[in-house]
Design an enzyme around this catalytic site. Structure first.
Site, mmCIF file in Angstrom:
data_model
loop_
_atom_site.group_PDB
_atom_site.id
_atom_site.type_symbol
_atom_site.label_atom_id
_atom_site.label_comp_id
_atom_site.label_asym_id
_atom_site.label_seq_id
_atom_site.Cartn_x
_atom_site.Cartn_y
_atom_site.Cartn_z
ATOM 1 N N LYS A 80 173.181 -45.927 -56.900
ATOM 2 C CA LYS A 80 172.663 -46.543 -55.671
ATOM 3 C C LYS A 80 171.893 -47.788 -56.040
ATOM 4 C CE LYS A 80 171.564 -46.237 -51.197
ATOM 5 N NZ LYS A 80 172.125 -47.564 -50.988
ATOM 6 N N LYS A 104 163.435 -45.490 -60.405
ATOM 7 C CA LYS A 104 162.785 -45.444 -59.086
ATOM 8 C C LYS A 104 163.237 -44.203 -58.315
ATOM 9 C CE LYS A 104 162.627 -49.510 -57.088
ATOM 10 N NZ LYS A 104 163.007 -50.704 -56.303
ATOM 11 N N LYS A 116 173.413 -51.451 -59.481
ATOM 12 C CA LYS A 116 173.055 -52.749 -58.894
ATOM 13 C C LYS A 116 174.280 -53.642 -58.928
ATOM 14 C CE LYS A 116 169.329 -54.780 -57.229
ATOM 15 N NZ LYS A 116 168.270 -54.120 -56.437
ATOM 16 N N THR A 201 160.365 -51.301 -46.791
ATOM 17 C CA THR A 201 159.794 -51.657 -48.095
ATOM 18 C C THR A 201 158.365 -52.170 -47.927
ATOM 19 O OG1 THR A 201 161.997 -52.178 -48.879
ATOM 20 C CG2 THR A 201 160.182 -52.996 -50.206
ATOM 21 N N ASN A 252 160.910 -60.686 -45.996
ATOM 22 C CA ASN A 252 161.072 -59.327 -45.487
ATOM 23 C C ASN A 252 159.935 -58.419 -45.960
ATOM 24 O OD1 ASN A 252 161.988 -56.818 -44.820
ATOM 25 N ND2 ASN A 252 164.026 -57.089 -45.665
ATOM 26 N N SER A 392 167.152 -45.983 -47.096
ATOM 27 C CA SER A 392 168.609 -46.026 -47.296
ATOM 28 C C SER A 392 169.149 -44.604 -47.436
ATOM 29 C CB SER A 392 168.953 -46.791 -48.575
ATOM 30 O OG SER A 392 169.064 -48.154 -48.306
HETATM 31 P P1 NAD Z 1 162.965 -62.649 -48.868
HETATM 32 O O1 NAD Z 1 164.000 -63.608 -49.320
HETATM 33 O O2 NAD Z 1 162.981 -62.128 -47.475
HETATM 34 O O3 NAD Z 1 161.490 -63.307 -49.084
HETATM 35 C C1 NAD Z 1 161.093 -63.922 -50.265
HETATM 36 C C2 NAD Z 1 159.816 -64.716 -49.993
HETATM 37 O O4 NAD Z 1 159.356 -65.268 -51.225
HETATM 38 C C3 NAD Z 1 159.974 -65.881 -49.041
HETATM 39 O O5 NAD Z 1 158.828 -65.997 -48.237
HETATM 40 C C4 NAD Z 1 160.096 -67.078 -49.960
HETATM 41 O O6 NAD Z 1 159.682 -68.305 -49.343
HETATM 42 C C5 NAD Z 1 159.108 -66.660 -51.033
HETATM 43 N N1 NAD Z 1 159.284 -67.382 -52.283
HETATM 44 C C6 NAD Z 1 160.424 -67.784 -52.873
HETATM 45 N N2 NAD Z 1 160.137 -68.456 -54.001
HETATM 46 C C7 NAD Z 1 158.788 -68.451 -54.106
HETATM 47 C C8 NAD Z 1 157.885 -68.991 -55.061
HETATM 48 N N3 NAD Z 1 158.304 -69.630 -56.142
HETATM 49 N N4 NAD Z 1 156.555 -68.793 -54.852
HETATM 50 C C9 NAD Z 1 156.108 -68.128 -53.782
HETATM 51 N N5 NAD Z 1 156.926 -67.606 -52.847
HETATM 52 C C10 NAD Z 1 158.243 -67.773 -53.032
HETATM 53 O O7 NAD Z 1 163.014 -61.461 -49.934
HETATM 54 P P2 NAD Z 1 162.438 -59.997 -49.761
HETATM 55 O O8 NAD Z 1 163.499 -59.110 -49.237
HETATM 56 O O9 NAD Z 1 161.116 -60.066 -49.074
HETATM 57 O O10 NAD Z 1 162.248 -59.577 -51.281
HETATM 58 C C11 NAD Z 1 161.137 -60.028 -52.048
HETATM 59 C C12 NAD Z 1 161.127 -59.290 -53.378
HETATM 60 O O11 NAD Z 1 161.041 -57.876 -53.124
HETATM 61 C C13 NAD Z 1 162.380 -59.481 -54.228
HETATM 62 O O12 NAD Z 1 161.965 -59.463 -55.582
HETATM 63 C C14 NAD Z 1 163.208 -58.224 -53.967
HETATM 64 O O13 NAD Z 1 164.049 -57.879 -55.049
HETATM 65 C C15 NAD Z 1 162.088 -57.207 -53.814
HETATM 66 N N6 NAD Z 1 162.506 -56.026 -53.045
HETATM 67 C C16 NAD Z 1 162.946 -56.140 -51.772
HETATM 68 C C17 NAD Z 1 163.303 -55.007 -51.072
HETATM 69 C C18 NAD Z 1 163.753 -55.086 -49.635
HETATM 70 O O14 NAD Z 1 163.980 -54.023 -49.031
HETATM 71 N N7 NAD Z 1 163.842 -56.270 -49.046
HETATM 72 C C19 NAD Z 1 163.257 -53.746 -51.688
HETATM 73 C C20 NAD Z 1 162.788 -53.657 -53.001
HETATM 74 C C21 NAD Z 1 162.426 -54.811 -53.678
#
Ligand code: NAD
Length: 459
Positions: A80, A104, A116, A201, A252, A392
């Site tokens: 997953k 995890k 992944k 998340t 997000n 999920s």
């Molecule tokens: P997203 O694309 O919705 O948001 C990312 C945010 O980070 C945006 O606000 C963007 O402007 C900002 N950003 C990008 N580059 C940046 C920088 N250099 N400095 C500061 N801010 C910056 O992504 P997301 O879904 O919120 O995911 C964020 C992190 O969380 C990722 O590492 C992702 O792998 C991890 N994650 C997400 C989920 C999920 O369910 N969405 C689950 C587990 C882990």
């Protein structure tokens, strides 16, 4: 697997090897041999699938797009993990993210293994039609190795419910008459997705922090006061006093975490800074988070970055450099943007005493060691950001049962699951000198090792 992940897995195995109470049936040379086998099994993926998707673009060009699916381990259930759409995706990164998924899921008792996927594209450079074709081709190329009981992909950076809907539809047409709802998660609700998936998340990230600093301290104060543990001393500093929070990333995960913090009644706290790819916004009296969420919803996800935009959104804040968020004098720093944000070259500038990893791997091993040695509490990714995979799992179950939960039921189930993990891990963490990440890894590795041993995979 990245060196940091491999090293912590090896350290965990070493600790468990020396613990005679763990797997007492294994002694002497057989024990040594079994733990060596475990090291080999857990630090390598079962399969790395790689393809070059042949795509006839809308503009007439035919291109080959590299795509991966890494299946790290399935001892606990089907593989997953998300599919990342990003130009910097590479095999090493996908292998590491797949291993983190195994750990995890084991940590939170989610009956899945770890996988992944990745597609090397900048999705913003492709038309909707091209993206649709890329998604269909990904499923066609990997259709033999994915499926509701084999390997269940989900969204990751650069992909979302639209892509999952397309992929599930393609899977359904390749496998007519077979169950397909559980082939992908993170789908739209109308297509069998779960209510609450989008916010899961971010809610979980805030919950892990709040549970540790509010609920756990309240219940276990005398235990925390009785120990010499450096992390317990850090946690007690925050008992009952006002807190300041800064959040890197307002997508997000970050925006939902910020809103949860803003609305939470349990703690006296203020979100004084948030940031995104362009700016940091700071207000020592606390930011208007709902106002910022409304602004980003109308502006491509971006925070206000000029005085004019702040005025237009009626937000009071000072505009600072985007990296400033990391170095502010706040109590809590939540990292919800990208990998490798705190590293050798900036770790000495960090002032927060608690750091929560909403993003995957946002602190390098050097940064992690340096801050942990100073008594900084780091709530690691595999503990804090599991809300997405937990919901999920609920989506997958709902698809199988064709019975759907309300949003409140989903959140209740999510927080119960995360609470149960925290209740297992925190007493050990505050009772021994190891950082929380190491405690979480030991727990995961213990579970995986026991299952692999019982399945006869170590001899
Ligand atoms: P997203 O694309 O919705 O948001 C990312 C945010 O980070 C945006 O606000 C963007 O402007 C900002 N950003 C990008 N580059 C940046 C920088 N250099 N400095 C500061 N801010 C910056 O992504 P997301 O879904 O919120 O995911 C964020 C992190 O969380 C990722 O590492 C992702 O792998 C991890 N994650 C997400 C989920 C999920 O369910 N969405 C689950 C587990 C882990």
């Amino acid at each position: 697997m990245a060196n940091q992940t491999r090293q912590i897995v090896q350290d965990s195995l070493k600790a468990l090897l020396e613990d005679d109470v763990f797997l007492p049936g294994l002694q002497g040379d057989a024990r040594e041999q079994a733990f060596t086998s475990l090291g080999a099994i857990l630090s390598t993926p079962n399969h790395v699938h790689k393809s070059f998707l042949r795509i006839a673009l809308e503009n007439g060009n035919v291109v080959r797009i590299p795509a991966f699916r890494v299946q790290h381990n399935n001892a606990l259930g089907p593989y997953k993990g998300g599919i990342r759409f990003h130009e910097s995706v590479n095999e090493e990164e996908v292998m590491n993210l797949a291993a983190l998924m195994t750990l995890k899921n084991a940590l939170h008792d989610v009956p899945y293994g770890g996988g992944k996927g990745g597609i090397i594209i900048d999705p913003r450079s492709y038309s909707v039609k091209d993206l649709h074709l890329i998604c269909k081709k990904y499923v066609q190329y990997f259709s033999d190795i994915i499926g509701p009981d084999k390997d269940i992909p989900a969204p990751d950076v650069g992909s979302g419910e639209r892509e999952m809907d397309w992929m599930m539809a393609e899977y359904k047409s390749i496998r007519p008459g077979q169950p397909y709802k559980g082939s992908f998660t993170g789908k739209s609700v109308v297509n069998g997705g779960s209510l609450g998936r989008r916010d899961a998340t971010g809610k979980g990230v805030y919950f892990t922090f709040r549970y540790m600093i509010h609920d756990f301290i309240k219940q276990q104060k005398s235990f925390l006061q009785s120990t010499e543990n450096a992390f317990a001393k850090t946690a007690l500093q925050f008992d009952g006093r006002p807190l300041t929070l800064a959040i890197q990333g307002f997508g997000n995960v970050g925006s939902v975490t910020a809103l949860e913090a803003y609305q939470c009644q349990h703690l006296q706290k203020k979100v004084v800074a948030v940031s995104d790819r362009n700016v940091t916004l700071y207000n020592s009296d606390g930011l208007d988070i709902p106002g910022l969420v409304r602004f980003t919803a109308l502006n491509n996800g971006n925070l206000p970055e000029t005085e004019e935009q702040l005025k237009q959104a009626s937000i009071k804040a000072v505009i600072q450099d985007r990296n400033n968020v990391l170095y502010l004098d706040v109590d809590v720093l939540i990292l919800a943007a990208l990998e490798d944000q705190i590293h050798q070259n900036n770790m000495d500038k960090i002032k927060a005493k608690i750091i929560v990893e909403g993003a995957n791997a946002p602190i390098t091993s050097e940064g992690d060691r340096y801050l942990s040695d100073k008594g900084v509490i780091i709530i690691p990714d595999i503990l804090a950001n599991a809300g997405g995979v937990i919901v999920s799992y609920f989506e997958w179950m709902q698809g199988r049962e064709t019975q759907f939960y309300t949003e409140d039921q989903v959140y209740q189930l999510l927080l119960n699951k995360m609470k149960s993990t925290m209740d297992t891990i925190l007493p050990t963490y505050f009772g021994d000198p190891l950082p929380l990440r190491q405690n979480c890894y030991i727990h995961s590795v213990m579970k995986l090792s026991t299952v692999l041993y019982r399945q006869g995979k170590l001899y």
